[in-house]
Design a protein around this motif. Structure first.
Motif, PDB file in Angstrom:
ATOM      1  N   ILE A  61     -56.291 -71.134  11.196  1.00 38.01           N
ATOM      2  CA  ILE A  61     -56.743 -71.572   9.880  1.00 38.01           C
ATOM      3  C   ILE A  61     -58.192 -72.051   9.994  1.00 38.01           C
ATOM      4  CG2 ILE A  61     -56.333 -73.139   7.954  1.00 38.01           C
ATOM      5  CD1 ILE A  61     -54.068 -71.117   8.447  1.00 38.01           C
ATOM      6  N   ALA A  62     -59.092 -71.381   9.305  1.00 44.45           N
ATOM      7  CA  ALA A  62     -60.524 -71.701   9.385  1.00 44.45           C
ATOM      8  C   ALA A  62     -60.932 -72.544   8.187  1.00 44.45           C
ATOM      9  CB  ALA A  62     -61.346 -70.422   9.462  1.00 44.45           C
ATOM     10  N   TYR A  63     -60.457 -73.790   8.123  1.00 49.36           N
ATOM     11  CA  TYR A  63     -60.800 -74.654   7.005  1.00 49.36           C
ATOM     12  C   TYR A  63     -62.200 -75.228   7.202  1.00 49.36           C
ATOM     13  CZ  TYR A  63     -59.267 -78.343  10.267  1.00 49.36           C
ATOM     14  OH  TYR A  63     -59.116 -79.157  11.372  1.00 49.36           O
ATOM     15  N   ASP A  64     -62.809 -75.643   6.089  1.00 52.53           N
ATOM     16  CA  ASP A  64     -64.142 -76.240   6.120  1.00 52.53           C
ATOM     17  C   ASP A  64     -64.099 -77.760   6.032  1.00 52.53           C
ATOM     18  OD1 ASP A  64     -65.878 -73.746   5.989  1.00 52.53           O
ATOM     19  OD2 ASP A  64     -64.615 -73.470   4.218  1.00 52.53           O
ATOM     20  N   LYS A  65     -63.104 -78.277   5.312  1.00 49.38           N
ATOM     21  CA  LYS A  65     -62.992 -79.726   5.116  1.00 49.38           C
ATOM     22  C   LYS A  65     -61.543 -80.148   5.342  1.00 49.38           C
ATOM     23  CE  LYS A  65     -67.230 -80.342   3.260  1.00 49.38           C
ATOM     24  NZ  LYS A  65     -68.263 -81.288   3.757  1.00 49.38           N
ATOM     25  N   PHE A  66     -61.375 -81.250   6.071  1.00 49.23           N
ATOM     26  CA  PHE A  66     -60.040 -81.833   6.244  1.00 49.23           C
ATOM     27  C   PHE A  66     -60.148 -83.290   5.821  1.00 49.23           C
ATOM     28  CE2 PHE A  66     -56.360 -83.711   8.084  1.00 49.23           C
ATOM     29  CZ  PHE A  66     -55.423 -82.700   8.278  1.00 49.23           C
ATOM     30  N   ILE A  67     -59.543 -83.608   4.681  1.00 49.21           N
ATOM     31  CA  ILE A  67     -59.632 -84.956   4.141  1.00 49.21           C
ATOM     32  C   ILE A  67     -58.332 -85.711   4.400  1.00 49.21           C
ATOM     33  CG2 ILE A  67     -58.820 -84.230   1.853  1.00 49.21           C
ATOM     34  CD1 ILE A  67     -61.433 -86.989   2.606  1.00 49.21           C
ATOM     35  N   ARG A  68     -58.469 -86.963   4.769  1.00 56.74           N
ATOM     36  CA  ARG A  68     -57.316 -87.868   4.892  1.00 56.74           C
ATOM     37  C   ARG A  68     -57.494 -88.964   3.849  1.00 56.74           C
ATOM     38  NH1 ARG A  68     -56.583 -89.744  10.999  1.00 56.74           N
ATOM     39  NH2 ARG A  68     -54.788 -90.718   9.976  1.00 56.74           N
ATOM     40  N   THR A  69     -56.424 -89.291   3.138  1.00 51.63           N
ATOM     41  CA  THR A  69     -56.564 -90.288   2.071  1.00 51.63           C
ATOM     42  C   THR A  69     -56.738 -91.700   2.623  1.00 51.63           C
ATOM     43  OG1 THR A  69     -54.156 -90.478   1.822  1.00 51.63           O
ATOM     44  CG2 THR A  69     -55.299 -88.890   0.407  1.00 51.63           C
ATOM     45  N   THR A  70     -56.679 -91.857   3.938  1.00 55.57           N
ATOM     46  CA  THR A  70     -57.001 -93.141   4.559  1.00 55.57           C
ATOM     47  C   THR A  70     -58.468 -93.210   4.964  1.00 55.57           C
ATOM     48  OG1 THR A  70     -56.162 -92.229   6.644  1.00 55.57           O
ATOM     49  CG2 THR A  70     -54.670 -93.649   5.387  1.00 55.57           C
ATOM     50  N   ASP A  71     -59.242 -92.144   4.751  1.00 52.08           N
ATOM     51  CA  ASP A  71     -60.671 -92.164   5.056  1.00 52.08           C
ATOM     52  C   ASP A  71     -61.384 -93.174   4.159  1.00 52.08           C
ATOM     53  OD1 ASP A  71     -60.291 -90.194   6.907  1.00 52.08           O
ATOM     54  OD2 ASP A  71     -61.062 -88.556   5.653  1.00 52.08           O
ATOM     55  N   VAL A  72     -62.362 -93.848   4.718  1.00 52.43           N
ATOM     56  CA  VAL A  72     -63.120 -94.853   3.960  1.00 52.43           C
ATOM     57  C   VAL A  72     -63.813 -94.221   2.754  1.00 52.43           C
ATOM     58  CG1 VAL A  72     -65.054 -96.462   4.061  1.00 52.43           C
ATOM     59  CG2 VAL A  72     -63.443 -96.334   5.967  1.00 52.43           C
ATOM     60  N   LYS A  73     -64.399 -93.048   2.945  1.00 52.43           N
ATOM     61  CA  LYS A  73     -65.117 -92.412   1.829  1.00 52.43           C
ATOM     62  C   LYS A  73     -64.160 -92.067   0.695  1.00 52.43           C
ATOM     63  CE  LYS A  73     -64.893 -87.628   3.591  1.00 52.43           C
ATOM     64  NZ  LYS A  73     -65.686 -86.439   3.977  1.00 52.43           N
ATOM     65  N   HIS A  74     -62.919 -91.728   1.029  1.00 52.92           N
ATOM     66  CA  HIS A  74     -61.942 -91.409  -0.015  1.00 52.92           C
ATOM     67  C   HIS A  74     -61.604 -92.658  -0.824  1.00 52.92           C
ATOM     68  CE1 HIS A  74     -58.520 -89.591  -2.045  1.00 52.92           C
ATOM     69  NE2 HIS A  74     -57.806 -90.636  -1.681  1.00 52.92           N
ATOM     70  N   GLU A  75     -61.399 -93.768  -0.147  1.00 52.72           N
ATOM     71  CA  GLU A  75     -61.069 -95.017  -0.853  1.00 52.72           C
ATOM     72  C   GLU A  75     -62.164 -95.382  -1.848  1.00 52.72           C
ATOM     73  OE1 GLU A  75     -60.260 -99.763   0.101  1.00 52.72           O
ATOM     74  OE2 GLU A  75     -60.022 -98.265   1.696  1.00 52.72           O
ATOM     75  N   LYS A  76     -63.418 -95.188  -1.457  1.00 53.16           N
ATOM     76  CA  LYS A  76     -64.521 -95.523  -2.363  1.00 53.16           C
ATOM     77  C   LYS A  76     -64.522 -94.625  -3.599  1.00 53.16           C
ATOM     78  CE  LYS A  76     -67.585 -97.538   1.128  1.00 53.16           C
ATOM     79  NZ  LYS A  76     -68.905 -97.471   1.804  1.00 53.16           N
ATOM     80  N   ILE A  77     -64.214 -93.349  -3.396  1.00 48.25           N
ATOM     81  CA  ILE A  77     -64.170 -92.419  -4.530  1.00 48.25           C
ATOM     82  C   ILE A  77     -63.035 -92.774  -5.479  1.00 48.25           C
ATOM     83  CG2 ILE A  77     -63.770 -90.011  -5.185  1.00 48.25           C
ATOM     84  CD1 ILE A  77     -66.550 -90.647  -3.973  1.00 48.25           C
ATOM     85  N   VAL A  78     -61.872 -93.101  -4.922  1.00 50.73           N
ATOM     86  CA  VAL A  78     -60.710 -93.456  -5.755  1.00 50.73           C
ATOM     87  C   VAL A  78     -61.021 -94.687  -6.607  1.00 50.73           C
ATOM     88  CG1 VAL A  78     -58.324 -94.280  -5.713  1.00 50.73           C
ATOM     89  CG2 VAL A  78     -59.015 -92.401  -4.219  1.00 50.73           C
ATOM     90  N   LYS A  79     -61.604 -95.688  -6.003  1.00 54.31           N
ATOM     91  CA  LYS A  79     -61.902 -96.916  -6.737  1.00 54.31           C
ATOM     92  C   LYS A  79     -62.942 -96.677  -7.834  1.00 54.31           C
ATOM     93  CE  LYS A  79     -60.604-100.374  -3.284  1.00 54.31           C
ATOM     94  NZ  LYS A  79     -61.062-101.515  -2.446  1.00 54.31           N
ATOM     95  N   GLU A  80     -63.938 -95.855  -7.524  1.00 56.35           N
ATOM     96  CA  GLU A  80     -64.957 -95.574  -8.536  1.00 56.35           C
ATOM     97  C   GLU A  80     -64.372 -94.753  -9.682  1.00 56.35           C
ATOM     98  OE1 GLU A  80     -69.416 -93.562  -8.950  1.00 56.35           O
ATOM     99  OE2 GLU A  80     -68.548 -93.865  -6.953  1.00 56.35           O
ATOM    100  N   PHE A  81     -63.510 -93.805  -9.349  1.00 56.95           N
ATOM    101  CA  PHE A  81     -62.874 -92.985 -10.378  1.00 56.95           C
ATOM    102  C   PHE A  81     -61.969 -93.857 -11.257  1.00 56.95           C
ATOM    103  CE2 PHE A  81     -59.697 -90.152 -12.144  1.00 56.95           C
ATOM    104  CZ  PHE A  81     -60.409 -89.002 -12.451  1.00 56.95           C
TER     105      PHE A  81
END
Length: 613
Positions: free
Chosen positions: A153-173
């Motif tokens: 599987i040649a994915y470009d992005k692997f996001i984990r919802t425990t990532d710090v950047k994800h938490e910031k996006i969720v809170k801003e949204f």
């Protein structure tokens, strides 16, 4: 997200209904279950230090943030309560094939996958194993990455919802939606299934208030939570589907979504007060954001660079909207109803398409641990190799429909298609070239095919494959490419170059051209089937005298007839795909090979393609 329980949300959330599309709400008269009591509270947004006070209304402008040559594709973010299974592998294999095709077409692809790591069920799963939630998530998330590696599987992005950047996006949204007046507070009590992570309607429960899915008693809970005003967006969602019927695919899924919306949308809870493992609500740290309102935003947060500024606008500018969300049909409502409404509230564009595929069964039966008939994807790859696994599930399961796996069928298909139709055709043609032409092509493939109908057949099939890939009809795309192999076998059998070489003279010259023609078809197969079987196609391409780097640099334009040139030296013939042999015990305790049964169509293909050179 893809591992949420099927049919898990229809009666799971306790709602307020709206009498209009405005932001005023009233309790549905006599519409509340007698176990549930609501005490709605409107929230003040007078604290600018806590959340946004402005909201963009230029939704359409977001569509132009990325070029038309971009293609953003997502799998679900897989729930980490358990290791990956064949269902999640199937979605990701399909996504990878689509992404590889779009790269061949010259698109700038962003292929997103990842893991959904918050929620009470995750915390409980960790506790059951004597671990903490973060350690548990790290282990399971790594298991997904390892499986994706095994499946090429040649994915470009692997996001984990425990990532710090994800938490910031969720809170801003969340703050953005709150500022738009679409989040409010309400008290309720009801019966909660921890495994489903949802509230249940008493009418849908079994005896002793047992969940019909997990057969475990639901727990009585009373909480004050935050709700999202989904009902406010009913008209907008109806209009969106009416104007864009391709928003939900296949058409059967569109009908489902239209039915849900037509029956009336109800607001849903987006926070939990009894759950610690999650992202804290920005304006109320005693509550955590409910997993779906959190996890769906992984599609946006994944677009950020790891070292960039994790702002919502930066994430949107990096690639939103998604071209296609690939999901299992069990989570269709979240992606085709809740997620679009959330985006509308925040003022962002909707994804261009939500594609809900079907489920897998084994030997005609639903898979389950209790039945002992689950498919362990790592074991399947170890036993048969990634190309075989990828090809079988993409060719044998019509994308969008349910599909079945049986080992016998698996072996028959792989042997007939990859080992025989494709692999044997290449091997015997190269063998003839080595024996009679010292592995050197005598003329350009364009010259060799002048006036030959076979060339036109290949060109038509390649065009058909391209159309099918674009339509996400992966099974039909595989069939179109396989037909090139079938046509090649028919051509070489009818021409019988082994006999022409024996005649010498002009017959021998014609035979040498025939080999060039067949090898050119094999070159085109190597390009056209590479989204599905990348390793096999690389082997084919390198046997035709090209380098691995040349294979990696291919585009779909290379499917045009005329790639092979006179004087090009082919590699020594070696089997590119070995037949799968099954073993049965003999009377003396050893194992003897067993020929698997072939269905009539596969028998015919085999008899056509095994003519001795």
């Amino acid at each position: 997200m893809s591992c949420r329980i099927q049919n898990s949300i229809q009666n799971s959330l306790w709602f307020l209904t709206s009498s209009s599309s405005s932001s005023s709400y009233s309790l549905a008269k006599n519409g509340v279950n007698n176990r549930i009591r609501y005490f709605p509270k409107r929230l003040s947004t007078s604290k600018p230090s806590l959340y946004c006070t402005t909201r963009s209304t230029t939704t359409d402008s977001q569509n132009n943030l990325i070029g038309s040559d971009s293609f953003v594709l997502t799998t679900p973010l897989y729930y980490v309560n358990a290791p990956p299974h064949m269902g999640s592998a199937y979605t990701t294999i399909a996504a990878d094939a689509i992404a590889r095709f779009q790269r061949l077409m010259g698109k700038k692809v962003i292929f997103v996958t990842g893991t959904d790591e918050h929620g009470e069920k995750i915390a409980n799963a960790a506790a059951d194993q004597g671990s903490n939630p973060k350690t548990h998530c790290d282990t399971i998330s790594q298991a997904y990455k390892a499986l994706w590696g095994n499946l090429d599987i040649a994915y470009d992005k692997f996001i984990r919802t425990t990532d710090v950047k994800h938490e910031k996006i969720v809170k801003e949204f969340y703050s953005r939606v709150l500022a738009n007046g679409d989040i409010y507070k309400a008290d309720y009590e009801g019966l909660y299934c921890v495994n489903c992570e949802e509230y249940k309607d008493a009418d849908d429960l079994l005896e002793n208030d047992c969940c019909p899915v997990h057969l475990k008693p639901c727990m009585a809970r009373k909480e004050e939570n935050y709700f999202f005003a989904l009902s406010k967006y009913q008209k907008q969602l109806e209009d969106t589907l009416a104007k864009n019927p391709d928003f939900v695919k296949p058409s059967s899924r569109l009908n489902e979504v239209q039915g849900w919306i037509k029956s009336g949308l109800k607001d849903f809870s987006i926070s939990r007060s009894s759950m610690d493992w999650g992202i804290a609500v920005p304006n109320d740290p005693k509550q955590t954001i409910y997993v779906w309102f959190d996890a769906l935003l992984g599609y946006v947060s994944s677009l950020l660079e790891d070292d960039g500024n994790p702002s919502l606008q930066n994430a949107i500018s990096a690639g939103w909207p998604a071209s296609v969300h690939l999901i299992g049909k069990d989570i269709l409502r979240f992606h085709a109803v809740y997620w679009p409404a959330m985006l509308m509230s925040a003022g962002f564009s909707l994804p261009k398409m939500v594609f809900g595929h079907g489920f897998l069964t084994k030997d005609g039966m639903k898979m389950g641990k209790s039945l002992g008939n689950t498919i362990e994807p790592n074991e399947l790859v170890l036993k048969f190799g990634p190309d075989a696994v990828r090809y079988f599930f993409l060719r044998e399961v019509e994308f969008g429909s349910d599909g079945d796996y049986s080992e016998e069928r698996f072996i028959n298909i792989i042997n007939a298609h990859l080992a025989n139709t494709i692999g044997n055709l290449l091997n015997r043609t190269l063998g003839l070239l080595k024996k009679n032409c010292e592995s050197i092509l005598v003329v350009d493939s364009t010259v060799a095919a002048k006036g030959i109908e076979f060339k036109e057949t290949v060109e038509k099939l390649v065009k058909k494959a391209s159309v099918q890939y674009e339509k996400l009809a992966l099974s039909s795309a595989c069939d179109a490419v396989l037909e090139i192999g079938n046509a090649g076998n028919v051509y070489i059998n009818e021409r019988a170059p082994w006999s022409l070489f024996k005649e010498g003279g002009a017959a021998s010259e014609a035979a040498a051209k025939d080999l060039v023609i067949v090898l050119e078809a094999m070159r085109i197969i190597a390009v056209a089937l590479s989204p599905v079987t990348p390793r096999l196609c690389e082997k084919i391409y390198t046997q035709l005298g090209y380098t691995e780097d040349e294979f990696k640099a291919l585009t779909w334009t290379e499917t045009k007839w005329g790639g092979l040139k006179g004087g090009q030296v082919m590699a020594p013939p070696e089997p590119v795909f070995a037949r799968i042999e099954t073993q049965l015990p003999t009377l003396d305790g050893t194992e003897a090979p067993k020929k698997t049964k072939q269905k009539k169509k596969d028998k015919k293909l085999q008899s056509q393609n095994m003519v001795e050179a």
